[in-house]
Every structure is written in C-alpha cells, then in structure tokens.
Design a protein around this motif. Structure first.
Motif, PDB file in Angstrom:
ATOM      1  N   MET A   1     -20.026  27.557  55.112  1.00  0.00           N
ATOM      2  CA  MET A   1     -21.612  27.370  54.949  1.00  0.00           C
ATOM      3  C   MET A   1     -21.447  25.875  55.693  1.00  0.00           C
ATOM      4  N   SER A   2     -23.305  26.249  56.634  1.00  0.00           N
ATOM      5  CA  SER A   2     -23.206  25.101  57.382  1.00  0.00           C
ATOM      6  C   SER A   2     -24.484  25.037  57.387  1.00  0.00           C
ATOM      7  N   ALA A 161     -34.968  31.288  54.406  1.00  0.00           N
ATOM      8  CA  ALA A 161     -33.844  33.577  53.391  1.00  0.00           C
ATOM      9  C   ALA A 161     -33.868  32.609  52.238  1.00  0.00           C
ATOM     10  N   THR A 162     -33.726  33.257  51.177  1.00  0.00           N
ATOM     11  CA  THR A 162     -33.485  33.192  49.889  1.00  0.00           C
ATOM     12  C   THR A 162     -31.999  33.227  49.734  1.00  0.00           C
ATOM     13  N   ALA A 163     -30.991  33.343  50.509  1.00  0.00           N
ATOM     14  CA  ALA A 163     -29.586  32.438  50.491  1.00  0.00           C
ATOM     15  C   ALA A 163     -29.776  31.637  50.627  1.00  0.00           C
ATOM     16  N   ILE A 181     -31.092  22.501  56.214  1.00  0.00           N
ATOM     17  CA  ILE A 181     -31.181  23.536  55.292  1.00  0.00           C
ATOM     18  C   ILE A 181     -29.669  23.899  55.767  1.00  0.00           C
ATOM     19  N   GLU A 182     -29.173  24.805  54.380  1.00  0.00           N
ATOM     20  CA  GLU A 182     -27.924  24.957  53.949  1.00  0.00           C
ATOM     21  C   GLU A 182     -28.038  26.479  54.189  1.00  0.00           C
ATOM     22  N   ARG A 183     -26.851  27.272  54.618  1.00  0.00           N
ATOM     23  CA  ARG A 183     -26.774  28.344  55.256  1.00  0.00           C
ATOM     24  C   ARG A 183     -25.750  28.575  54.521  1.00  0.00           C
ATOM     25  N   GLY A 184     -25.948  29.911  53.362  1.00  0.00           N
ATOM     26  CA  GLY A 184     -24.387  30.414  52.530  1.00  0.00           C
ATOM     27  C   GLY A 184     -24.131  31.450  51.858  1.00  0.00           C
ATOM     28  N   PRO A 188     -30.368  34.219  45.075  1.00  0.00           N
ATOM     29  CA  PRO A 188     -32.089  33.814  44.839  1.00  0.00           C
ATOM     30  C   PRO A 188     -31.927  33.770  43.780  1.00  0.00           C
ATOM     31  N   ASP A 189     -31.608  34.386  42.669  1.00  0.00           N
ATOM     32  CA  ASP A 189     -31.844  33.918  41.374  1.00  0.00           C
ATOM     33  C   ASP A 189     -31.680  32.773  40.793  1.00  0.00           C
TER      34      ASP A 189
END
Length: 194
Positions: A1-2, A161-163, A181-184, A188-189
C-alpha cells in the motif's frame, strides 16, 4: 500500500478559510446560520469552521454535532459478523440547544463519497426540527455517489478509484493535519472505505 499526501496542515487551514468566506457570502442573514458536524472528523471540522465564521461575522454562530450511527442504512451489516463485529462506535449528539427549526444549517463532513452518510445525517437533523434549508460543506469530495447529493462547499475534489481510500487526519483526533490518498486493497463495498 502506498499513500500520497494531497493536503497538508497549511493547505487544510487555507481551505477552511475559503469555505468560511463562501458561507458568509451566501448567507445575507447570518442570524439564521447554524453549523452541525458529523462525528468524528466532520464534528472537528465543524468546530474549526464555526470559529472562523464567528470571527468573520462578529457574532457567535451556533454549533452542534451529530452521531448518525443509528440512522445508517447498513447498521445491520456493521455489527454481529459484519464489517465491524463490535458494532458502531456511538458518540453523543449535541443538537438540543442548537436552534435547528427554520435555520440555515450547514452540515459538515470530512469526505463525501456515496452520499449515504449525508442521507443519514439529514434524517437525524429533522428529528430535532425542520430547518429552513440544509447545505453541505465537505473537506473532500471523492466522487462515486450512490445517492443524489452534492456539496454546496467543497474543499477539494479528488477523483479516486473505488479501491483507493481517502484518509483525513486532524490534529484533535490523529495528532496531525493532512489529507492523503491510500492506494491498496480497499474493497468498494467496505462501509469504512472513505
């Protein structure tokens, strides 16, 4: 995760100052203005915004805070084996002394995402009276609406993005001010994915 920081403490302060000025410009009768924050970080942002508005208007703007835990449409899925097995964290609501009836309520939250939190908050406010109007101020609008809500005052639009997850950190809760913003692997639910 970044994680990528998109607003630092100075950016956040300037953003709240801009939102406060926009609110003043759109309220010719400041005596009707009430600020209500949604727990947890929305309530902190509302308190900061209320202080700025009170300074700009040279009068004390009423401030309230709201817990929407029991108004959520996903309450049954959040406890007992759901996303949060312990159930929702409950905070006190402080609206009894706030003049909601006929007021121009500015509802404050940290992140506008699906719109479900806002629906719950509006339902909760109406349990305390019938405002003349309700406006929405958010620090971040990340898109992905499931309900037809839009903010009247937006600090920053962040297409995501939803992720991805938007992490708002505030000094009073987290020890520092920033939005990242964390990308990982956020699903989405996941109701906690902001």
């Amino acid at each position: 995760m970044s994680e990528t920081t998109v607003l630092d403490g100075d950016d956040l302060s300037r953003t709240l100052a801009r939102i406060a000025h926009e609110i003043v410009e759109r309220h010719p009768d400041p005596s009707e203005l009430v600020v209500v924050g949604i727990h947890t970080r929305g309530a902190v942002l509302a308190a900061r915004l209320q202080r700025r508005l009170s300074e700009l208007l040279d009068r004390e703007v009423p401030l309230g805070d709201l817990d929407i835990a029991f108004y959520r449409d996903d309450l049954a899925t959040r406890g007992a084996g759901g996303a949060d097995p312990a159930g929702p964290v409950i905070h006190a609501t402080h609206l009894d002394a706030v003049p909601v009836e006929g007021a121009s309520v500015v509802l404050v939250d940290d992140v506008l995402y699906t719109g479900r939190t806002i629906r719950s908050a509006i339902e909760a406010i109406f349990d305390y009276g019938r405002p003349g109007r309700v406006q929405l101020a958010v620090l971040v609008d990340r898109g992905h609406r499931e309900l037809p809500f839009r903010a009247d005052y937006v600090g920053k639009n962040l297409p995501t993005a939803t992720a991805e997850r938007v992490n708002v950190r505030l000094e009073e809760v987290d020890g520092r001010d920033e939005v990242a913003i964390e990308r990982g692997d956020a699903h989405p639910d996941d109701p906690e994915a902001r």
